[in-house]
Design a protein around this motif. Structure first.
Motif, PDB file in Angstrom:
ATOM      1  N   ILE A  80      -9.817  -8.753 -19.029  1.00 37.29           N
ATOM      2  CA  ILE A  80      -8.899  -8.916 -17.914  1.00 37.29           C
ATOM      3  C   ILE A  80      -8.344 -10.333 -17.929  1.00 37.29           C
ATOM      4  CG2 ILE A  80     -10.091  -7.215 -16.488  1.00 37.29           C
ATOM      5  CD1 ILE A  80     -11.400  -9.566 -14.995  1.00 37.29           C
ATOM      6  N   SER A  81      -7.273 -10.550 -17.163  1.00 42.40           N
ATOM      7  CA  SER A  81      -6.696 -11.889 -17.085  1.00 42.40           C
ATOM      8  C   SER A  81      -7.581 -12.819 -16.262  1.00 42.40           C
ATOM      9  CB  SER A  81      -5.300 -11.831 -16.466  1.00 42.40           C
ATOM     10  OG  SER A  81      -5.385 -11.545 -15.074  1.00 42.40           O
ATOM     11  N   GLY A  82      -8.306 -12.236 -15.299  1.00 40.93           N
ATOM     12  CA  GLY A  82      -9.123 -13.026 -14.395  1.00 40.93           C
ATOM     13  C   GLY A  82      -8.396 -13.405 -13.122  1.00 40.93           C
ATOM     14  N   GLN A  83      -7.081 -13.170 -13.073  1.00 41.81           N
ATOM     15  CA  GLN A  83      -6.297 -13.464 -11.877  1.00 41.81           C
ATOM     16  C   GLN A  83      -6.579 -12.406 -10.810  1.00 41.81           C
ATOM     17  OE1 GLN A  83      -3.602 -15.974 -11.240  1.00 41.81           O
ATOM     18  NE2 GLN A  83      -4.099 -15.207  -9.206  1.00 41.81           N
ATOM     19  N   LYS A  84      -7.034 -12.835  -9.640  1.00 40.86           N
ATOM     20  CA  LYS A  84      -7.259 -11.888  -8.549  1.00 40.86           C
ATOM     21  C   LYS A  84      -5.943 -11.578  -7.844  1.00 40.86           C
ATOM     22  CE  LYS A  84     -12.037 -13.276  -7.627  1.00 40.86           C
ATOM     23  NZ  LYS A  84     -12.998 -13.780  -6.634  1.00 40.86           N
ATOM     24  N   PHE A  85      -5.792 -10.322  -7.439  1.00 45.24           N
ATOM     25  CA  PHE A  85      -4.597  -9.940  -6.700  1.00 45.24           C
ATOM     26  C   PHE A  85      -4.981  -8.992  -5.580  1.00 45.24           C
ATOM     27  CE2 PHE A  85      -5.062  -7.187 -10.355  1.00 45.24           C
ATOM     28  CZ  PHE A  85      -4.763  -5.905  -9.906  1.00 45.24           C
ATOM     29  N   GLN A  86      -4.099  -8.861  -4.619  1.00 45.29           N
ATOM     30  CA  GLN A  86      -4.375  -8.066  -3.429  1.00 45.29           C
ATOM     31  C   GLN A  86      -3.709  -6.701  -3.526  1.00 45.29           C
ATOM     32  OE1 GLN A  86      -2.940 -10.439  -0.152  1.00 45.29           O
ATOM     33  NE2 GLN A  86      -4.729 -11.775  -0.162  1.00 45.29           N
ATOM     34  N   VAL A  87      -4.434  -5.693  -3.089  1.00 45.32           N
ATOM     35  CA  VAL A  87      -3.890  -4.341  -2.953  1.00 45.32           C
ATOM     36  C   VAL A  87      -4.208  -3.868  -1.544  1.00 45.32           C
ATOM     37  CG1 VAL A  87      -3.943  -1.955  -3.743  1.00 45.32           C
ATOM     38  CG2 VAL A  87      -4.155  -3.826  -5.409  1.00 45.32           C
ATOM     39  N   ALA A  88      -3.174  -3.615  -0.756  1.00 43.69           N
ATOM     40  CA  ALA A  88      -3.336  -3.115   0.609  1.00 43.69           C
ATOM     41  C   ALA A  88      -2.732  -1.723   0.701  1.00 43.69           C
ATOM     42  CB  ALA A  88      -2.660  -4.051   1.610  1.00 43.69           C
ATOM     43  N   LEU A  89      -3.453  -0.810   1.357  1.00 48.95           N
ATOM     44  CA  LEU A  89      -3.007   0.572   1.504  1.00 48.95           C
ATOM     45  C   LEU A  89      -3.120   0.974   2.962  1.00 48.95           C
ATOM     46  CD1 LEU A  89      -5.112   2.067  -1.453  1.00 48.95           C
ATOM     47  CD2 LEU A  89      -2.788   1.147  -1.583  1.00 48.95           C
ATOM     48  N   ASP A  90      -2.065   1.612   3.488  1.00 49.98           N
ATOM     49  CA  ASP A  90      -2.167   2.149   4.843  1.00 49.98           C
ATOM     50  C   ASP A  90      -3.205   3.259   4.875  1.00 49.98           C
ATOM     51  OD1 ASP A  90      -0.275   0.379   5.716  1.00 49.98           O
ATOM     52  OD2 ASP A  90       1.377   1.831   5.777  1.00 49.98           O
ATOM     53  N   THR A  91      -3.124   4.171   3.888  1.00 49.10           N
ATOM     54  CA  THR A  91      -4.132   5.230   3.756  1.00 49.10           C
ATOM     55  C   THR A  91      -4.414   5.491   2.286  1.00 49.10           C
ATOM     56  OG1 THR A  91      -2.494   7.043   3.746  1.00 49.10           O
ATOM     57  CG2 THR A  91      -3.403   6.368   5.897  1.00 49.10           C
ATOM     58  N   LEU A  92      -5.664   5.839   2.017  1.00 52.90           N
ATOM     59  CA  LEU A  92      -6.083   6.281   0.691  1.00 52.90           C
ATOM     60  C   LEU A  92      -6.831   7.590   0.882  1.00 52.90           C
ATOM     61  CD1 LEU A  92      -6.639   6.028  -2.348  1.00 52.90           C
ATOM     62  CD2 LEU A  92      -8.606   4.591  -1.788  1.00 52.90           C
ATOM     63  N   ASP A  93      -6.211   8.676   0.435  1.00 51.33           N
ATOM     64  CA  ASP A  93      -6.793  10.010   0.535  1.00 51.33           C
ATOM     65  C   ASP A  93      -7.266  10.401  -0.859  1.00 51.33           C
ATOM     66  OD1 ASP A  93      -7.566  12.534   1.232  1.00 51.33           O
ATOM     67  OD2 ASP A  93      -5.585  13.226   1.870  1.00 51.33           O
ATOM     68  N   ALA A  94      -8.572  10.264  -1.100  1.00 51.62           N
ATOM     69  CA  ALA A  94      -9.128  10.462  -2.435  1.00 51.62           C
ATOM     70  C   ALA A  94      -9.851  11.793  -2.521  1.00 51.62           C
ATOM     71  CB  ALA A  94     -10.084   9.329  -2.776  1.00 51.62           C
ATOM     72  N   HIS A  95      -9.640  12.503  -3.606  1.00 50.90           N
ATOM     73  CA  HIS A  95     -10.333  13.760  -3.886  1.00 50.90           C
ATOM     74  C   HIS A  95     -11.118  13.568  -5.183  1.00 50.90           C
ATOM     75  CE1 HIS A  95      -8.037  15.948  -0.789  1.00 50.90           C
ATOM     76  NE2 HIS A  95      -7.067  15.104  -1.140  1.00 50.90           N
ATOM     77  N   GLY A  96     -12.462  13.598  -5.057  1.00 48.44           N
ATOM     78  CA  GLY A  96     -13.322  13.276  -6.179  1.00 48.44           C
ATOM     79  C   GLY A  96     -13.485  11.777  -6.264  1.00 48.44           C
ATOM     80  N   LEU A  97     -14.403  11.225  -5.446  1.00 46.38           N
ATOM     81  CA  LEU A  97     -14.565   9.780  -5.314  1.00 46.38           C
ATOM     82  C   LEU A  97     -15.837   9.301  -5.996  1.00 46.38           C
ATOM     83  CD1 LEU A  97     -13.501   7.151  -3.742  1.00 46.38           C
ATOM     84  CD2 LEU A  97     -15.309   7.710  -2.101  1.00 46.38           C
ATOM     85  N   SER A  98     -15.740   8.174  -6.675  1.00 45.03           N
ATOM     86  CA  SER A  98     -16.911   7.523  -7.260  1.00 45.03           C
ATOM     87  C   SER A  98     -16.835   6.031  -6.988  1.00 45.03           C
ATOM     88  CB  SER A  98     -16.970   7.773  -8.773  1.00 45.03           C
ATOM     89  OG  SER A  98     -15.811   7.247  -9.413  1.00 45.03           O
ATOM     90  N   ILE A  99     -18.000   5.413  -6.779  1.00 45.68           N
ATOM     91  CA  ILE A  99     -18.086   3.969  -6.599  1.00 45.68           C
ATOM     92  C   ILE A  99     -19.322   3.483  -7.363  1.00 45.68           C
ATOM     93  CG2 ILE A  99     -18.335   2.071  -4.960  1.00 45.68           C
ATOM     94  CD1 ILE A  99     -16.981   3.748  -2.862  1.00 45.68           C
ATOM     95  N   TYR A 100     -19.113   2.512  -8.231  1.00 51.03           N
ATOM     96  CA  TYR A 100     -20.218   2.018  -9.044  1.00 51.03           C
ATOM     97  C   TYR A 100     -19.943   0.561  -9.430  1.00 51.03           C
ATOM     98  CZ  TYR A 100     -16.931   3.156 -12.827  1.00 51.03           C
ATOM     99  OH  TYR A 100     -15.817   3.240 -13.630  1.00 51.03           O
ATOM    100  N   GLY A 101     -20.988  -0.138  -9.831  1.00 52.47           N
ATOM    101  CA  GLY A 101     -20.846  -1.535 -10.211  1.00 52.47           C
ATOM    102  C   GLY A 101     -20.790  -1.709 -11.717  1.00 52.47           C
ATOM    103  N   THR A 102     -20.052  -2.720 -12.153  1.00 50.69           N
ATOM    104  CA  THR A 102     -20.014  -3.074 -13.566  1.00 50.69           C
ATOM    105  C   THR A 102     -19.591  -4.531 -13.670  1.00 50.69           C
ATOM    106  OG1 THR A 102     -19.231  -2.398 -15.756  1.00 50.69           O
ATOM    107  CG2 THR A 102     -17.621  -2.338 -13.967  1.00 50.69           C
ATOM    108  N   VAL A 103     -19.318  -4.973 -14.884  1.00 48.47           N
ATOM    109  CA  VAL A 103     -18.868  -6.341 -15.116  1.00 48.47           C
ATOM    110  C   VAL A 103     -17.625  -6.304 -15.983  1.00 48.47           C
ATOM    111  CG1 VAL A 103     -19.430  -8.570 -16.182  1.00 48.47           C
ATOM    112  CG2 VAL A 103     -21.186  -7.299 -14.936  1.00 48.47           C
TER     113      VAL A 103
END
Length: 207
Positions: free
Chosen positions: A42-65
């Protein structure tokens, strides 16, 4: 023991993300010692993502590096969705330009019609939501056993991916007023109606 719930609040859900970040940091130490190899730069540059709504079907959340081209390690929490509908997208990144000073690249879309995405992944260093509802939520799933949501192929095939690591999944989730501080976003398809890209002098972040 696997925890199941019909619906839960984002605040309660966010508390269990901490072990994912800790596990990611441990993997980062492994890479620094030469045990692991990076497969995603990755570039390493942090950027912002804002969403009014996120309607997800089939959701996963996990940690990595994630790792930059210079070798800097960035622990992240990955939010994945097999299919997602998004309204009110705003993405911003501040870019310092010599002599001219900071400029903000700002992307917006999905104000009138919903954005549609498939196999969406957001690699974030922080996530918040004003309200989140989850259907058929599993907390504490082994990352290698995630079946309701996707795992990025780049992550699954990387030495960073711990199949016994902590993860969460849900059949579906509806998040409102979502704020991601991200280092990477990817999707196999991302259809944005009303796309608008602007470069403005100064700081004009999404949040």
């Amino acid at each position: 023991m696997l925890h199941r719930a019909g619906r839960t609040s984002w605040k309660r859900f966010a508390r269990v993300l901490v072990p994912s970040v800790v596990a990611a940091a441990a993997l980062g130490v492994g890479m620094a010692q030469g045990v692991l190899a990076a497969s995603f730069l990755i570039s390493g540059q942090k950027f912002q993502v804002a969403l009014d709504t996120l309607d997800a079907h089939g959701l996963s959340i996990y940690g990595t590096v994630d790792v930059t081209r210079q070798g800097t390690l960035v622990p992240v929490v990955v939010t994945g969705a097999r299919r997602a509908e998004i309204s009110g997208l705003c993405q911003s990144v501040v870019v310092p330009i010599p002599v001219l000073g900071p400029y903000t690249l700002r992307v917006t879309g999905g104000q009138r019609s919903r954005i549609e995405a498939r196999n969406l992944f957001l690699d974030a260093t922080s996530v918040s939501s004003g309200q989140a509802n989850f259907d058929d939520l599993d907390i504490g799933v082994a990352a290698g056993a995630v079946s309701k949501g996707p795992i990025s192929p780049q992550d699954r095939n990387s030495r960073f991916f711990d199949p016994n690591g902590f993860a969460q999944q849900a059949d579906s989730a509806l998040l409102r007023d979502v704020r991601f501080t991200t280092v990477a976003v990817s999707a196999t398809t991302f259809n944005v109606p009303g796309l608008d890209v602007r470069l403005r002098q100064g700081h004009h972040e999404c949040f």
